[in-house]
Structures are given as structure tokens and as C-alpha cells.
Design an enzyme around this catalytic site. Structure first.
Site, mmCIF file in Angstrom:
data_model
loop_
_atom_site.group_PDB
_atom_site.id
_atom_site.type_symbol
_atom_site.label_atom_id
_atom_site.label_comp_id
_atom_site.label_asym_id
_atom_site.label_seq_id
_atom_site.Cartn_x
_atom_site.Cartn_y
_atom_site.Cartn_z
ATOM 1 N N GLY A 115 0.862 -1.749 0.018
ATOM 2 C CA GLY A 115 0.280 -0.044 0.203
ATOM 3 C C GLY A 115 1.187 1.190 0.027
ATOM 4 N N CYS A 116 0.575 2.334 0.364
ATOM 5 C CA CYS A 116 0.882 3.575 -0.547
ATOM 6 C C CYS A 116 1.315 4.010 0.764
ATOM 7 C CB CYS A 116 0.121 4.865 -0.828
ATOM 8 S SG CYS A 116 -1.554 4.595 -0.566
ATOM 9 N N TYR A 117 0.369 3.880 1.879
ATOM 10 C CA TYR A 117 0.950 4.856 3.774
ATOM 11 C C TYR A 117 1.993 4.207 4.015
ATOM 12 C CZ TYR A 117 -3.228 7.897 3.257
ATOM 13 O OH TYR A 117 -4.161 8.878 3.083
#
Length: 317
Positions: A115-117
Site C-alpha cells: 500500500g502507499c501509506y
């Protein structure tokens, strides 16, 4: 011979970004379904089994269904959804996470794109946990803000389409107020943490770009490590990495702010340690493009590693 690639979900936000990054590649042979066949199970099954590498850009349930349609032991998969982030048998697709991660990805049949986060958070935290500067049981807080493209087509319309029923004029919105965001399990698992971090994400009125911020009370940690000590561990861990860099003390000392759009269009991830030795406090901050190193750029990087291509080929827009 060219590698046969099928992007299942190529018309979504991540799929379109991946396709753009691969558009000029001559070492790839693309399998594509027309609009009338994208939801045809038989056509998808054929494409999934014909490909050498499948990239899934689908909602979680559809990604699980796609994997179940693969009935051979040859087709390799990169899944950009959340469906397999902490699943057994899947390799986490963050090549810089550990010294051996790139090698694991190169030989994997199933790779789950981070995921990006979590990409930003894990980059900041995992090296410090592995080095013993931050205990695995430490009660971590992760603050973050992303552009609205991170929410996919629905959120993009919400911020851009004035004719949409849910159009919003919000400039900034905090969310995941139930403290059960779907990225928390992978943050805990790959951050090396014994407990889920408290994750406080937000979205701003800009299309893409991301800042992930992990505050630390250094006086409460064993040995009260200095900001320089934290920075040195991160710099050593990512030394020589093509896409991850650590800002020097001189650079951070001169900064007055940080633009979340600063790395847009790239596969780069930059880490900062802002500290105050007098108060013994620090902020670990990651800057990245949520559609680049936080999604499609990292997927292309993993694809390159898996097929033996140059790691940076086509990862930037």
C-alpha cells in the site's frame, strides 16, 4: 522472447498508470481484453492463464477471484490490491525493505504490491526496529496525508466532478475514524511491530502525492537515541538504493516545510528525520507519490525484478 503481460483492471487508476509506464517497452507482449470481454469469466480465465505475468489492479474480492482462475503453475502474479498483503505464500513487493527482499521478489510466483501509506511507514520504521532503536512493542502513531487519487475513481469524481451528487469542496479531510484502516495489518506485519500502530490518515484537495509522518519521543526510548542516530541507521540501510534516499541533516535543518507533491510522477521515496535535541523529539517523514512508489511505479519495479529487466526501466512517468 517477449514476456507476455496481462493487466487485469487496466482501465482503473493504478492500471492506467502501470500501462503508461510500460507503453514503450519492446520486451513485453501485452494481452488485452476489449471492453465487452473484461467481465467475461471465460475470456479472463484464458488471458490469466496465457500470461507469463499477471498484474491485478482490481478490488480485493475480484483479485482473489482472478487468482483462483489461474490453473497452471507457470503464471506469476503481482497483486496491487489489499487482498494478499499479509497472506501466506505471497512475497511483499517492497524491494528495499530488507537486504534480501529484492532476491525474494525475483524468484516469487506471487507478489503483493504494498500500500502507499505502508511503503512510507515501513521505510521509516522497519530499519529502526531491526537495529533495536525502536522496540517492536513501541506504541507508534502514523500521521499521513494523500492526494485524492488514492481513493480511486470514486474519490477522484468526488473532488473533481462538480456534477456528481457527492461532489465536495473539502480542502482537507481526516478519515478512518474507526481506527480500522485496511493498511494497518501490513504496517504492523512488515514494520516489525508487536501491536497495530495508531494510524491517522487524511486526504487533501490535490490529485496525488503523499507525506507519511511518524513522531517519536526520543527521551522515552531506551538510550534516548539522537536524531542523527536515527538518520544514520536509515542512511546505512538504504545506501546505494536507486529509488530510496535519506535527506542529510543539513538539508532538513534548512527546510521550512515539505510539499506532498514534490515527487509526483516518479518512483522515488525520500526520507527525512526532523529533530530537536533539546526536547529530545523527532519526526520521521516519508515523501512519495501515492501513484508512483506507492502503487504503479513500485509494481513496475517488481515486474522488472521478476523478469530480469533493469530495475528502473520505465518506472517513472
Amino acid at each position: 522472447m517477449a514476456t507476455r503481460i496481462f493487466i487485469d483492471g487496466e482501465v482503473g487508476t493504478t492500471g492506467l498508470q502501470i500501462k503508461s509506464r510500460l507503453a514503450t517497452r519492446t520486451d513485453l507482449d501485452f494481452i488485452s481484453l476489449g471492453e465487452e470481454k473484461r467481465k467475461d469469466a471465460a475470456a479472463r480465465r484464458e488471458a490469466l492463464n496465457e500470461a507469463d505475468v499477471v498484474v491485478l489492479c482490481l478490488p480485493d474480492d475480484a483479485a482473489r477471484e482472478a487468482v483462483a482462475l489461474i490453473d497452471n503453475d507457470r503464471t506469476r502474479v503481482i497483486d496491487a490490491s489489499t487482498a494478499h498483503r499479509v497472506a501466506d505464500g505471497w512475497t511483499y513487493g517492497f524491494p528495499e525493505m530488507t537486504p534480501s527482499q529484492k532476491q525474494q521478489i525475483s524468484g516469487a510466483m506471487r507478489v503483493t504490491n504494498p500500500g502507499c501509506y505502508p511503503t512510507g511507514m515501513i521505510a521509516l520504521v522497519r530499519p529502526l526496529v531491526d537495529a533495536g532503536l525502536v522496540p517492536s512493542g513501541w506504541p507508534l502513531t502514523v500521521n499521513a496525508v494523500s492526494g485524492y487519487s488514492g481513493g480511486g475513481k470514486g474519490m477522484i469524481a468526488e473532488f473533481e466532478d462538480e456534477t456528481a451528487s457527492n461532489f465536495t469542496k473539502d480542502n482537507y479531510r481526516t478519515y478512518a475514524l474507526t481506527l480500522a484502516h485496511k493498511h494497518v495489518p501490513e504496517m504492523q506485519a512488515y514494520g516489525g511491530l508487536a501491536h497495530p500502530p495508531l494510524f491517522a490518515p487524511a486526504v487533501g484537495r490535490y490529485a496525488q502525492g503523499m507525506i507519511v509522518d511518524v513522531p517519536l519521543q526520543l527521551w522515552a526510548l531506551d538510550g534516548a537515541p539522537t536524531p542523527d542516530a536515527l538518520r544514520d541507521v536509515l542512511a546505512t540501510h538504504f545506501e546505494g538504493r536507486q529509488f530510496v534516499s535519506v535527506a542529510s541533516a543539513a538539508e532538513t535543518d534548512a527546510m521550512k516545510g515539505l510539499d506532498p507533491e514534490g515527487l509526483n510522477g516518479t518512483n522515488r521515496l525520500k526520507l527525512f528525520v526532523f529533530g530537536n535535541e533539546a526536547t529530545q523529539q523527532a519526526r520521521l517523514v516519508a515523501l512519495l507519490d501515492n501513484l508512483g512508489k506507492g502503487a504503479s511505479g513500485q509494481a513496475v519495479q517488481c515486474l522488472n525484478i521478476m523478469i530480469g529487466a533493469e530495475e528502473g526501466l520505465g518506472v517513472d512517468l
